[in-house]
Write a protein that holds these residues in place. Structure first.
Motif, short mmCIF file in Angstrom:
data_model
loop_
_atom_site.label_atom_id
_atom_site.label_comp_id
_atom_site.label_asym_id
_atom_site.label_seq_id
_atom_site.Cartn_x
_atom_site.Cartn_y
_atom_site.Cartn_z
N ASP A 182 0.88 -1.29 0.02
CA ASP A 182 0.13 0.00 0.09
C ASP A 182 0.91 1.04 0.02
O ASP A 182 0.88 2.05 0.73
N SER A 189 -3.32 4.22 1.62
CA SER A 189 -4.61 4.53 1.41
C SER A 189 -5.34 3.79 2.45
O SER A 189 -6.72 3.99 2.71
N TRP A 193 -5.94 0.62 2.09
CA TRP A 193 -6.24 -0.71 1.40
C TRP A 193 -5.05 -1.21 0.93
O TRP A 193 -4.19 -0.86 0.22
N LEU A 194 -4.99 -2.58 1.21
CA LEU A 194 -3.93 -3.71 0.36
C LEU A 194 -4.17 -3.56 -1.12
O LEU A 194 -5.23 -4.17 -1.61
N GLN A 195 -3.12 -3.04 -1.79
CA GLN A 195 -3.21 -3.06 -3.31
C GLN A 195 -2.44 -4.06 -4.11
O GLN A 195 -3.15 -4.73 -5.07
N ARG A 229 1.11 0.77 8.85
CA ARG A 229 1.57 -0.31 7.98
C ARG A 229 2.93 -0.62 8.65
O ARG A 229 3.61 -0.18 8.99
#
Length: 212
Positions: free
Chosen positions: A103, A107, A109-111, A179
Motif C-alpha cells: 500500500d 490508502s 487498502w492493500l493493493q 503499515r
C-alpha cells in the motif's frame, strides 16, 4: 497457490519450543463477536475459508481447533483478522496491519501481495504459527509459509508482533492504522490474544475475501 512445505523440510521439533508449550496450559476469556447461530453471510464465508484451508494444509498443522483468517479485501480501519473457532463455532475479529509495500500510497487498502525480499509487502497464503521469541518488537510469533506465494516468510522474518500503530486511537486520528514491513502487526492487547489462542502450530491464512 502450491503447497511447498514438504520441499522445505520443516519439522515440528525445529520450531516448537518451551514457550509455546507453556501457552497450551493457559487461556484468556473469550470475547465472542459472533456465534454460529447468528453469523452474517460474510462471517459464514470466513468460516468456509477457514475450514477449506485447514483441510488443504492439515498435514502440516499441529492444532486444528482455531484458524486465523487475515482478510485483506477489507480496509485497515476495520477489524479484518478473524479467529474462527471451529470447535465452538465462534468468531472474534481484530485490527491487523498490512505491509507498506502492499500500500505505497497509504490508502488503508492493500493493493498487492508480494513475497520478494525487500518488498516490505504482505504475502498471501497459509502460514504455520510457531513458537514465541523475543525480537525487535518484543514478544513475537514466528511464522512458516506453507505456499509458493509466501515461501520466503522465514527468510524475510515475517512474523506476528504487537505494534503501537495498530490501535483504535490511530483510526480516530488518521482514519486508518499504520503499515508494517510485511509482518502481521496487531495492537498490544489483541496480540496477547494471538499469543494464547493462535500460536503453537495453528493455521493463519491471508488473502482477499472481502465483505459483500
Amino acid at each position: 497457490m502450491k503447497d511447498v512445505v514438504g520441499n522445505r523440510g520443516i519439522r515440528r521439533r525445529d520450531v516448537l519450543t518451551g514457550g509455546m508449550l507453556g501457552a497450551a496450559a493457559l487461556s484468556l476469556p473469550n470475547r465472542v463477536f459472533a456465534a454460529a447461530s447468528a453469523l452474517t453471510p460474510y462471517e459464514r464465508r470466513v468460516f468456509e475459508v477457514a475450514k477449506s484451508q485447514q483441510e488443504r494444509v492439515a498435514q502440516h498443522l499441529w492444532r486444528n481447533d482455531l484458524v486465523g483468517i487475515a482478510d485483506y479485501g477489507v480496509p485497515s480501519w476495520k477489524p479484518r483478522l478473524h479467529f474462527a473457532d471451529l470447535e465452538k463455532g465462534t468468531l472474534r475479529s481484530f485490527l491487523i496491519a498490512h505491509g507498506r509495500g502492499s500500500d505505497p500510497e497509504h490508502s488503508g487498502w492493500l493493493q498487492s501481495f508480494s513475497k520478494e525480499p525487500g518488498s516490505e509487502a504482505t504475502s498471501r497464503g497459509a502460514y504455520l504459527t510457531c513458537e514465541w521469541y523475543t525480537g525487535k518488537y518484543g514478544t513475537s510469533i514466528r511464522l512458516v509459509g506453507l505456499d509458493d506465494d509466501n515461501s520466503t516468510a522465514l527468510d524475510r522474518l515475517i512474523v506476528m508482533h504487537p505494534a503501537w500503530y495498530v490501535e483504535q486511537s490511530m483510526i480516530e486520528k488518521w482514519g486508518k492504522i499504520g503499515r508494517s514491513e510485511g509482518c502481521f502487526a496487531m495492537g498490544q492487547a489483541d496480540f496477547n490474544e494471538a499469543l494464547w489462542h493462535l500460536s503453537g502450530g495453528r493455521l493463519l491464512f491471508a488473502d482477499r475475501i472481502g465483505e459483500v
